[in-house]
Design a protein around this motif. Structure first.
Motif, PDB file in Angstrom:
ATOM      1  N   LEU A   6       0.947  -1.022  -0.059  1.00  0.00           N
ATOM      2  CA  LEU A   6      -0.213   0.165  -0.014  1.00  0.00           C
ATOM      3  C   LEU A   6       0.713   1.016   0.377  1.00  0.00           C
ATOM      4  O   LEU A   6       0.590   2.439  -0.848  1.00  0.00           O
ATOM      5  N   ALA A   7       1.601   1.227   0.992  1.00  0.00           N
ATOM      6  CA  ALA A   7       2.761   2.411   0.799  1.00  0.00           C
ATOM      7  C   ALA A   7       3.153   3.138  -0.607  1.00  0.00           C
ATOM      8  O   ALA A   7       3.362   3.851  -0.704  1.00  0.00           O
ATOM      9  N   GLU A   8       4.416   2.106  -0.401  1.00  0.00           N
ATOM     10  CA  GLU A   8       4.980   2.116  -1.820  1.00  0.00           C
ATOM     11  C   GLU A   8       4.637   2.241  -3.140  1.00  0.00           C
ATOM     12  O   GLU A   8       5.022   3.155  -3.744  1.00  0.00           O
ATOM     13  N   GLU A   9       3.265   1.677  -3.444  1.00  0.00           N
ATOM     14  CA  GLU A   9       2.675   1.975  -4.353  1.00  0.00           C
ATOM     15  C   GLU A   9       2.234   3.129  -4.318  1.00  0.00           C
ATOM     16  O   GLU A   9       2.023   3.920  -5.427  1.00  0.00           O
ATOM     17  N   LEU A  10       0.718   3.302  -3.476  1.00  0.00           N
ATOM     18  CA  LEU A  10       0.408   4.092  -3.344  1.00  0.00           C
ATOM     19  C   LEU A  10       1.551   5.657  -3.701  1.00  0.00           C
ATOM     20  O   LEU A  10       1.469   6.909  -4.698  1.00  0.00           O
ATOM     21  N   VAL A  11       2.496   5.252  -3.113  1.00  0.00           N
ATOM     22  CA  VAL A  11       4.174   6.922  -3.339  1.00  0.00           C
ATOM     23  C   VAL A  11       4.181   6.726  -4.157  1.00  0.00           C
ATOM     24  O   VAL A  11       4.074   8.145  -5.307  1.00  0.00           O
ATOM     25  N   THR A  12       4.310   5.848  -5.184  1.00  0.00           N
ATOM     26  CA  THR A  12       5.714   5.986  -6.623  1.00  0.00           C
ATOM     27  C   THR A  12       4.317   5.530  -8.031  1.00  0.00           C
ATOM     28  O   THR A  12       4.038   6.760  -8.520  1.00  0.00           O
ATOM     29  N   ARG A  13       3.630   4.835  -7.819  1.00  0.00           N
ATOM     30  CA  ARG A  13       2.664   4.557  -9.057  1.00  0.00           C
ATOM     31  C   ARG A  13       1.160   5.008  -8.681  1.00  0.00           C
ATOM     32  O   ARG A  13       0.400   5.198  -9.497  1.00  0.00           O
ATOM     33  N   GLY A  14       1.236   5.267  -7.500  1.00  0.00           N
ATOM     34  CA  GLY A  14      -0.371   6.424  -7.513  1.00  0.00           C
ATOM     35  C   GLY A  14       0.285   8.069  -7.538  1.00  0.00           C
ATOM     36  O   GLY A  14      -0.586   8.834  -8.491  1.00  0.00           O
ATOM     37  N   LEU A  15       0.630   8.491  -6.562  1.00  0.00           N
ATOM     38  CA  LEU A  15       0.791   9.786  -6.651  1.00  0.00           C
ATOM     39  C   LEU A  15       1.843  10.685  -7.029  1.00  0.00           C
ATOM     40  O   LEU A  15       1.380  11.653  -8.434  1.00  0.00           O
ATOM     41  N   VAL A  16       3.014   9.245  -7.809  1.00  0.00           N
ATOM     42  CA  VAL A  16       3.953  10.692  -8.521  1.00  0.00           C
ATOM     43  C   VAL A  16       3.425   9.874 -10.049  1.00  0.00           C
ATOM     44  O   VAL A  16       3.652  11.037 -10.734  1.00  0.00           O
ATOM     45  N   VAL A  17       2.973   9.132 -10.450  1.00  0.00           N
ATOM     46  CA  VAL A  17       2.270   8.440 -11.464  1.00  0.00           C
ATOM     47  C   VAL A  17       1.074   9.771 -11.711  1.00  0.00           C
ATOM     48  O   VAL A  17       1.391  10.165 -12.667  1.00  0.00           O
ATOM     49  N   GLN A  18       0.892  10.057 -10.913  1.00  0.00           N
ATOM     50  CA  GLN A  18      -0.268  11.227 -11.209  1.00  0.00           C
ATOM     51  C   GLN A  18      -0.111  12.402 -10.934  1.00  0.00           C
ATOM     52  O   GLN A  18      -0.480  13.358 -12.285  1.00  0.00           O
TER      53      GLN A  18
ATOM     54  N   LEU B  25      12.453   4.661 -11.217  1.00  0.00           N
ATOM     55  CA  LEU B  25      13.717   5.316 -10.932  1.00  0.00           C
ATOM     56  C   LEU B  25      13.228   5.326  -9.073  1.00  0.00           C
ATOM     57  O   LEU B  25      13.859   5.416  -9.010  1.00  0.00           O
ATOM     58  N   LEU B  26      12.499   6.413  -9.186  1.00  0.00           N
ATOM     59  CA  LEU B  26      12.554   7.039  -7.837  1.00  0.00           C
ATOM     60  C   LEU B  26      12.217   5.751  -7.266  1.00  0.00           C
ATOM     61  O   LEU B  26      13.047   5.592  -5.736  1.00  0.00           O
ATOM     62  N   PHE B  27      11.325   4.426  -6.788  1.00  0.00           N
ATOM     63  CA  PHE B  27      10.618   3.232  -6.810  1.00  0.00           C
ATOM     64  C   PHE B  27      12.012   3.060  -5.786  1.00  0.00           C
ATOM     65  O   PHE B  27      12.520   2.271  -4.924  1.00  0.00           O
ATOM     66  N   ALA B  28      12.704   2.605  -7.104  1.00  0.00           N
ATOM     67  CA  ALA B  28      14.476   2.514  -7.009  1.00  0.00           C
ATOM     68  C   ALA B  28      14.716   3.126  -6.111  1.00  0.00           C
ATOM     69  O   ALA B  28      15.911   2.423  -4.935  1.00  0.00           O
ATOM     70  N   LEU B  29      15.665   4.247  -6.163  1.00  0.00           N
ATOM     71  CA  LEU B  29      16.009   4.899  -5.657  1.00  0.00           C
ATOM     72  C   LEU B  29      15.712   4.843  -4.280  1.00  0.00           C
ATOM     73  O   LEU B  29      16.995   5.417  -3.277  1.00  0.00           O
ATOM     74  N   MET B  30      14.360   5.168  -3.633  1.00  0.00           N
ATOM     75  CA  MET B  30      13.966   5.306  -2.424  1.00  0.00           C
ATOM     76  C   MET B  30      15.048   3.944  -1.381  1.00  0.00           C
ATOM     77  O   MET B  30      14.931   4.260  -0.689  1.00  0.00           O
ATOM     78  N   HIS B  31      15.179   2.801  -1.922  1.00  0.00           N
ATOM     79  CA  HIS B  31      15.688   1.729  -1.978  1.00  0.00           C
ATOM     80  C   HIS B  31      17.518   2.141  -0.783  1.00  0.00           C
ATOM     81  O   HIS B  31      18.091   1.374  -0.348  1.00  0.00           O
ATOM     82  N   MET B  32      18.122   3.248  -1.353  1.00  0.00           N
ATOM     83  CA  MET B  32      19.307   3.429  -1.123  1.00  0.00           C
ATOM     84  C   MET B  32      19.408   3.393  -0.057  1.00  0.00           C
ATOM     85  O   MET B  32      20.268   3.583   0.667  1.00  0.00           O
ATOM     86  N   ALA B  33      18.001   3.367   0.838  1.00  0.00           N
ATOM     87  CA  ALA B  33      17.705   4.254   2.204  1.00  0.00           C
ATOM     88  C   ALA B  33      18.589   2.940   3.345  1.00  0.00           C
ATOM     89  O   ALA B  33      18.844   2.497   4.177  1.00  0.00           O
ATOM     90  N   ASN B  34      18.723   1.691   2.483  1.00  0.00           N
ATOM     91  CA  ASN B  34      18.736   0.366   3.080  1.00  0.00           C
ATOM     92  C   ASN B  34      20.281   0.230   4.026  1.00  0.00           C
ATOM     93  O   ASN B  34      20.200  -0.260   4.943  1.00  0.00           O
ATOM     94  N   MET B  35      20.488   1.653   2.962  1.00  0.00           N
ATOM     95  CA  MET B  35      22.328   1.444   3.840  1.00  0.00           C
ATOM     96  C   MET B  35      21.782   1.915   5.054  1.00  0.00           C
ATOM     97  O   MET B  35      23.481   2.094   5.833  1.00  0.00           O
TER      98      MET B  35
END
Length: 253
Positions: free
Chosen positions: A117-129, A147-157
């Protein structure tokens, strides 16, 4: 939007860690139900609820969660969700259920719902719209949102993940993001992407046996099939970026 959400999510995680840090096993987040809930589920749940509230506050609930126009979809686009489904089935079949207690399975499933819900809403939902509202081409919308969805995972560092592992994760999540975008495009609803995403993370975690562990490192035919599906997903996403066509406007609020 993506940066704001990520910053908020990290802040919520810090606050929860400060209050419930003793409940979290930093060496193995999946070791206990309390560790899973406070270390993984609760920060994402708070983030998901906040995102839904924000979406409602700007009057975009119908725009994001409602039925979308499927004009312009092509048969080849179904390859995206098909590869994700193959990976989900393969991961599920590779799980050694005897290694997990019922409460761990239930909480990891809940984690999947929150992530989806969270990751799809922010990237495929809000960003896409937002991008469609700016009348960007669908190639641009798909590429940038993935790309934004992918770069979010840089936070894993920040959690100590090795840079090489983060790089692999970014490549994979870009491919996965493209497949989620195509899932939304061919079905006409973000709910399909949320559902597939909600199944992907739990089956991957349960099959690998830990956070940030690769299923590809586990023996067995099902794990091999999951690896092949993942590799094909990445390769397909690079091709899909060049195949997608057209411009689509965001629906009226």
């Amino acid at each position: 939007m993506t940066v704001a959400y990520l910053a908020y999510y990290l802040l919520v995680g810090r606050v929860i860690a400060a209050v419930f840090g003793n409940e979290v096993d930093k060496h193995d987040l999946l070791s206990t139900g309390a560790s899973i809930f406070f270390g993984l589920v609760l920060p994402l749940a708070v983030g998901a609820v906040t995102l839904v509230g924000f979406t409602a506050s700007i009057g975009w609930l119908r725009r994001v969660f409602g039925q979308q126009d499927v004009a312009g979809r092509r048969p080849w686009m179904w390859v995206g969700p098909a590869l994700v489904i193959v990976a989900i089935i393969s991961h599920a079949a590779a799980i050694d259920w005897s290694n997990w207690r019922p409460e761990q399975i239930a909480l990891i499933a809940l984690l999947g719902v929150c992530v989806g819900l969270a990751e799809e809403l922010v990237t495929r939902g809000l960003v896409v719209q937002m991008l469609r509202g700016a009348e960007r081409s669908e190639r641009f919308v798909m590429g940038v949102s993935s790309l934004l969805f992918a770069l979010m995972h840089m936070a894993n560092m920040l959690s100590g993940m090795k840079a090489s592992t983060v790089l692999v994760t970014i490549v994979y999540t870009f491919g996965f993001g493209v497949c989620m975008y195509l899932t939304m495009r061919v079905t006409g609803t973000i709910w399909a992407a949320i559902a597939l995403h909600a199944f992907t993370d739990p089956t991957t975690l349960l099959a690998s046996g830990g956070v940030d562990e690769a299923v590809t490192g586990h023996p067995g035919a099902w794990s091999l099939l999951a690896s092949m599906a993942t590799i094909l997903m990445i390769a397909f996403s690079l091709v899909a970026v060049f195949l997608v066509r057209g411009n689509r406007r965001a629906p009226a609020v």
